[in-house]
Design a protein around this motif. Structure first.
Motif, PDB file in Angstrom:
ATOM      1  N   GLU A   1      59.117 -90.576  89.649  1.00 25.20           N
ATOM      2  CA  GLU A   1      58.580 -91.459  88.616  1.00 25.20           C
ATOM      3  C   GLU A   1      58.315 -92.860  89.162  1.00 25.20           C
ATOM      4  O   GLU A   1      57.342 -93.512  88.771  1.00 25.20           O
ATOM      5  CB  GLU A   1      59.548 -91.527  87.432  1.00 25.20           C
ATOM      6  CG  GLU A   1      59.657 -90.241  86.627  1.00 25.20           C
ATOM      7  CD  GLU A   1      60.505 -89.177  87.320  1.00 25.20           C
ATOM      8  OE1 GLU A   1      60.371 -88.001  86.956  1.00 25.20           O
ATOM      9  OE2 GLU A   1      61.288 -89.527  88.227  1.00 25.20           O
TER      10      GLU A   1
ATOM     11  N   LYS B   1      56.415 -82.141  92.670  1.00 19.62           N
ATOM     12  CA  LYS B   1      55.985 -80.869  92.082  1.00 19.62           C
ATOM     13  C   LYS B   1      55.787 -80.950  90.571  1.00 19.62           C
ATOM     14  O   LYS B   1      54.997 -80.196  90.008  1.00 19.62           O
ATOM     15  CB  LYS B   1      56.980 -79.769  92.425  1.00 19.62           C
ATOM     16  CG  LYS B   1      58.348 -79.930  91.778  1.00 19.62           C
ATOM     17  CD  LYS B   1      59.250 -78.757  92.119  1.00 19.62           C
ATOM     18  CE  LYS B   1      60.613 -78.884  91.436  1.00 19.62           C
ATOM     19  NZ  LYS B   1      61.491 -77.730  91.725  1.00 19.62           N
ATOM     20  N   ASP B   2      56.498 -81.833  89.892  1.00 17.64           N
ATOM     21  CA  ASP B   2      56.370 -81.945  88.436  1.00 17.64           C
ATOM     22  C   ASP B   2      55.551 -83.158  88.008  1.00 17.64           C
ATOM     23  O   ASP B   2      55.606 -83.583  86.853  1.00 17.64           O
ATOM     24  CB  ASP B   2      57.766 -82.024  87.803  1.00 17.64           C
ATOM     25  CG  ASP B   2      58.575 -80.752  88.014  1.00 17.64           C
ATOM     26  OD1 ASP B   2      57.964 -79.673  87.998  1.00 17.64           O
ATOM     27  OD2 ASP B   2      59.797 -80.845  88.212  1.00 17.64           O
ATOM     28  N   VAL B   3      54.783 -83.721  88.953  1.00 16.87           N
ATOM     29  CA  VAL B   3      54.010 -84.925  88.678  1.00 16.87           C
ATOM     30  C   VAL B   3      52.523 -84.641  88.841  1.00 16.87           C
ATOM     31  O   VAL B   3      52.114 -83.982  89.800  1.00 16.87           O
ATOM     32  CB  VAL B   3      54.430 -86.070  89.636  1.00 16.87           C
ATOM     33  CG1 VAL B   3      53.514 -87.277  89.469  1.00 16.87           C
ATOM     34  CG2 VAL B   3      55.872 -86.470  89.387  1.00 16.87           C
ATOM     35  N   ASP B   4      51.717 -85.118  87.896  1.00 15.60           N
ATOM     36  CA  ASP B   4      50.264 -85.042  88.032  1.00 15.60           C
ATOM     37  C   ASP B   4      49.850 -86.186  88.957  1.00 15.60           C
ATOM     38  O   ASP B   4      49.522 -87.282  88.513  1.00 15.60           O
ATOM     39  CB  ASP B   4      49.600 -85.170  86.658  1.00 15.60           C
ATOM     40  CG  ASP B   4      48.095 -84.966  86.735  1.00 15.60           C
ATOM     41  OD1 ASP B   4      47.598 -84.538  87.793  1.00 15.60           O
ATOM     42  OD2 ASP B   4      47.412 -85.244  85.737  1.00 15.60           O
TER      43      ASP B   4
END
Length: 281
Positions: free
Chosen positions: A43, A70-73
């Protein structure tokens, strides 16, 4: 009454969306006494990218931990209108991608008086464009290692820099790109201008003490270290570097440089590879 209920439901829906929006905006990291942002989470790295892309192009940051995106655009750092011009120190940490279009930087552009700086960062996972910087000019990059697979139908692919850009004055495009002690250990596959370290450059690019061990594949202008290199302005060179990865393509394929033109020097380099080519340089 029905209108009131509908209004309340709409407000509840908006409130429910707020946490998601806040997460998508990233989290601002703390800065040290010199104003350098200390980045330790996905983040916080996302916030850094959004700050640069929003116009704060000269800021600087350091990684304090490995980062998994992996969980970030992931948008990539830098845009065509707001190119990164600050400094970034990975401090030996690794940024892992999960099939994102961009690697760490989308666009980097320092200046003749002050080049941008990227150093000590490793990359892993998979991306579609260059792992460190897709487009770069007036930047010095050092001690970076790519272990991220790079695969797409795009041209201008390299582990460290995809395409070297510059600043055009009076019809001449000038730049200052220095890549030292960097390496690629992953496969790279794409269209034209594909290289283990740099995909394409026509201006003042120096590759020194670098290596490639990954397999490199493309169509035209495919090289173990550089796909296409020509010194229209400034000096282009590949020095004290090597390639041991397999290099395959259809036209202009080489163990060190796929297509080398005037204004380029190759010094103290070697390639111990198997080539699949129609033209070798």
């Amino acid at each position: 009454m029905k209108k009131l209920v509908a209004l309340l439901l709409a407000m509840l829906m908006l409130l429910g969306m707020l946490p998601v929006a806040a997460l998508a905006a990233g989290t601002q990291p703390e800065a040290d006494d010199n104003g350098v942002y200390q980045i330790g989470t996905a983040e916080e790295l996302l916030w850094f990218a959004e700050a640069v892309n929003g116009g704060s192009t000269g800021i600087s940051g350091v990684l304090t931990a490995d980062i998994n995106l992996k969980d970030v655009d992931w948008p990539g750092i830098g845009t065509s209108s707001n190119q990164f011009s600050g400094s970034f120190d990975g401090q030996g940490h690794t940024v892992t991608f999960a099939g994102s279009t961009w690697g760490l930087f989308a666009r980097v552009m320092g200046s003749e008086s002050k080049v941008a700086e990227i150093k000590n960062v490793n990359t892993a996972g998979s991306v579609k464009l260059a792992a460190i910087a897709a487009n770069a000019g007036y930047v010095h990059i050092s001690n970076c290692i790519n272990r991220a697979t790079i695969s797409s139908d795009n041209s201008y692919l390299g582990s460290i820099v995809g395409k070297v850009n510059g600043i055009t004055t009076a019809g001449n495009t000038r730049s200052d790109v220095l890549i030292t002690q960097c390496g690629n250990e992953a496969s790279i596959s794409g269209g034209e201008h594909i290289g283990g370290i740099v995909g394409y450059s026509q201006t003042n690019t120096r590759v020194q003490e670098c290596y490639n061990t990954g397999n490199i594949h493309g169509t035209a202008n495919v090289g173990g270290l550089v796909g296409y290199l020509q010194g229209w302005t400034g000096t282009c060179e590949v020095k004290n570097s090597y390639n041991t990865g397999r290099v395959t393509g259809t036209t202009a394929v080489g163990g060190i440089i796929g297509n080398v033109q005037s204004g380029t020097a190759v010094t103290n380099c070697y390639a111990f590879v198997k080539l699949s080519i129609s033209n070798e340089y």
